[in-house]
Design an enzyme around this catalytic site. Structure first.
Site, PDB file in Angstrom:
ATOM      1  N   ARG A 176       0.817  -1.218   0.000  1.00 16.79           N
ATOM      2  CA  ARG A 176       0.000   0.000   0.000  1.00 16.79           C
ATOM      3  C   ARG A 176       0.851   1.269   0.000  1.00 16.79           C
ATOM      4  O   ARG A 176       0.511   2.267   0.638  1.00 16.79           O
ATOM      5  CB  ARG A 176      -0.961   0.016   1.204  1.00 16.79           C
ATOM      6  CG  ARG A 176      -1.928  -1.150   1.226  1.00 16.79           C
ATOM      7  CD  ARG A 176      -2.890  -1.139   0.031  1.00 16.79           C
ATOM      8  NE  ARG A 176      -3.711  -2.341   0.032  1.00 16.79           N
ATOM      9  CZ  ARG A 176      -3.430  -3.462  -0.623  1.00 16.79           C
ATOM     10  NH1 ARG A 176      -2.326  -3.531  -1.359  1.00 16.79           N
ATOM     11  NH2 ARG A 176      -4.236  -4.498  -0.569  1.00 16.79           N
ATOM     12  N   SER A 226     -10.855   0.642   3.384  1.00 15.95           N
ATOM     13  CA  SER A 226     -10.069   0.240   4.557  1.00 15.95           C
ATOM     14  C   SER A 226      -9.319   1.444   5.113  1.00 15.95           C
ATOM     15  O   SER A 226      -8.549   2.085   4.400  1.00 15.95           O
ATOM     16  CB  SER A 226      -9.070  -0.859   4.183  1.00 15.95           C
ATOM     17  OG  SER A 226      -9.738  -2.017   3.746  1.00 15.95           O
ATOM     18  N   GLU A 296      -4.141   3.811   6.214  1.00 17.46           N
ATOM     19  CA  GLU A 296      -4.069   3.627   4.766  1.00 17.46           C
ATOM     20  C   GLU A 296      -4.646   4.856   4.069  1.00 17.46           C
ATOM     21  O   GLU A 296      -4.174   5.276   3.019  1.00 17.46           O
ATOM     22  CB  GLU A 296      -4.848   2.377   4.362  1.00 17.46           C
ATOM     23  CG  GLU A 296      -4.808   2.061   2.884  1.00 17.46           C
ATOM     24  CD  GLU A 296      -5.421   0.707   2.571  1.00 17.46           C
ATOM     25  OE1 GLU A 296      -6.287   0.661   1.677  1.00 17.46           O
ATOM     26  OE2 GLU A 296      -5.029  -0.292   3.196  1.00 17.46           O
TER      27      GLU A 296
END
Length: 305
Positions: A176, A226, A296
Site C-alpha cells: 500500500r 479500509s 491507509e
C-alpha cells in the site's frame, strides 16, 4: 497571491465551467467531508495540467491533486491554493494484451474493459473504488492481487511540468505504498500488461469477488474503504472488532457494524469526526494489543478555524 486573480487567469486557460472558487470539496470525496478549495480546477488534457503547474510555480501557489476522492479525508478547513481534479483525464486504450489507462479513469472500469477484451490480471480491481492514479499512488490491491503485479510503466509529470516515462522499478512499490508519497510527480497514465484469458472464467472470478465485497463491506454508507493498513501477521478489522469498537461513534462517523476495518459516515459526519475516531481506534487497539495501526487513508488540507 490574490485568489480572485488566480481564478480569473485559470478561467482563460481551461474550458468554461472547469474553474471554480470556494468549491466545497465534500462534493468530491467518497465520504462526503471536506471544506472549501480556494480555486478548484478540472483539466481535460495534459497541456492544461502543465499550464496550471507552470502558473502555480511562477507565483509560488500551492497545488494539490485529487483523483476521485475515494481514499482521502480532506479536513474541514479545506485546501489553500489550487486544487486540481483529474477526473476528466479518463482515456483507456487496448492494444493486444496491453491496456494504457489515464490517471482519472476508474480502476473498476479498466478491469471491466479488460474483461471485454478477454484479458486476465485485473480481476482483483473489480471492486476497488479509486482512480488509476490513486491505485498506483498507493499500490492498491485486494484478494491477493495488486497494481504492482500488472503495471509495466507509467507516464508522470514532474513538479516543473515535464513529462517522463518511468518503469515499474522506479515506483519502489511496497504494501500500500509507492515512491509517489515522497516526490512531487503527478501520475498521468499507466501501462498494464495482462494475459489472454477466457471471458467466462474472468467474469466468474469478478462476480465472485464482487459478491464477497458486497456481502462483507458496508457499501450502503459513504466510506473511504479500509482505513488502516494490515499489520504484520494480523488484520486491522479483527483487532478493532476484538477491542469492542464496532458501532463506536464520534459525531456522525462510526466504526462499521458490518466490517470493523471501515468507518462510515452515517449522519453528516465531518472530517474532524473521522480524524478523532481514527485516533481513538489507534489508541484503543495499541493499549489492548500493543499494535500500532498505520493509516491507509490519506489526510490532507487545513483544520477549520
Amino acid at each position: 497571491m490574490n485568489m480572485q486573480e488566480v481564478y480569473e487567469y485559470l478561467s482563460t486557460v481551461l474550458p468554461e465551467g472547469h474553474v471554480k472558487q470556494d468549491e466545497m470539496l465534500k462534493n468530491h470525496t467518497h465520504i462526503k467531508v471536506g471544506g472549501k478549495a480556494d480555486v478548484f480546477v478540472a483539466p481535460t488534457n495534459y497541456d492544461e495540467i502543465q499550464e496550471v503547474i507552470k502558473y502555480a510555480n511562477k507565483y509560488n501557489i500551492p497545488v494539490t491533486f485529487l483523483g476521485n476522492g475515494s481514499n482521502v479525508i480532506i479536513k474541514d478547513g479545506g485546501i489553500r491554493g489550487i486544487t486540481v481534479s483529474l477526473i476528466h483525464i479518463t482515456g483507456v486504450t487496448v492494444t493486444g494484451t496491453t491496456i494504457v489507462a489515464q490517471c482519472g479513469a476508474a480502476i473498476i472500469d479498466v478491469s471491466r474493459i479488460a474483461l471485454e477484451h478477454n484479458l486476465t490480471g485485473l480481476e482483483f480491481a473489480c471492486g476497488i473504488p479509486g482512480s488509476v492514479g490513486g491505485a498506483l499512488y498507493m499500490n492498491a490491491g485486494a484478494y491477493g492481487g495488486e497494481i504492482s503485479y500488472v503495471l509495466t510503466e507509467a507516464v508522470v509529470m514532474t513538479g516543473d511540468g515535464e513529462l517522463r516515462t518511468l518503469t515499474k522499478e522506479a515506483f519502489e512499490f511496497g504494501y500500500r505504498k509507492s515512491v509517489f508519497a515522497n516526490n512531487h510527480y503527478i501520475i498521468l497514465e499507466a501501462r498494464f500488461e495482462l494475459e489472454e484469458g477466457v471471458y467466462e472464467e474472468i467474469k466468474a472470478k469478478m462476480d465472485d469477488l464482487t459478491f464477497k465485497r458486497e456481502s462483507k463491506q458496508p457499501l450502503e454508507y459513504p466510506s473511504c474503504g479500509s482505513v488502516f493498513k494490515r499489520p504484520p501477521n494480523n488484520f486491522a478489522g479483527k483487532l478493532i472488532q476484538e477491542s469492542g469498537l464496532q458501532g463506536k461513534r464520534i459525531g456522525g462517523v462510526e466504526v462499521s457494524l458490518k466490517h470493523a476495518g471501515f468507518m462510515v459516515n452515517v449522519d453528516n459526519g465531518t472530517a474532524q469526526d473521522y480524524i478523532d475516531l481514527i485516533h481513538f481506534v489507534q489508541k484503543t487497539v495499541e493499549e489492548k494489543f500493543g499494535v500500532k495501526l498505520e493509516r491507509e487513508v490519506r489526510i490532507i488540507g487545513e483544520d477549520k478555524e
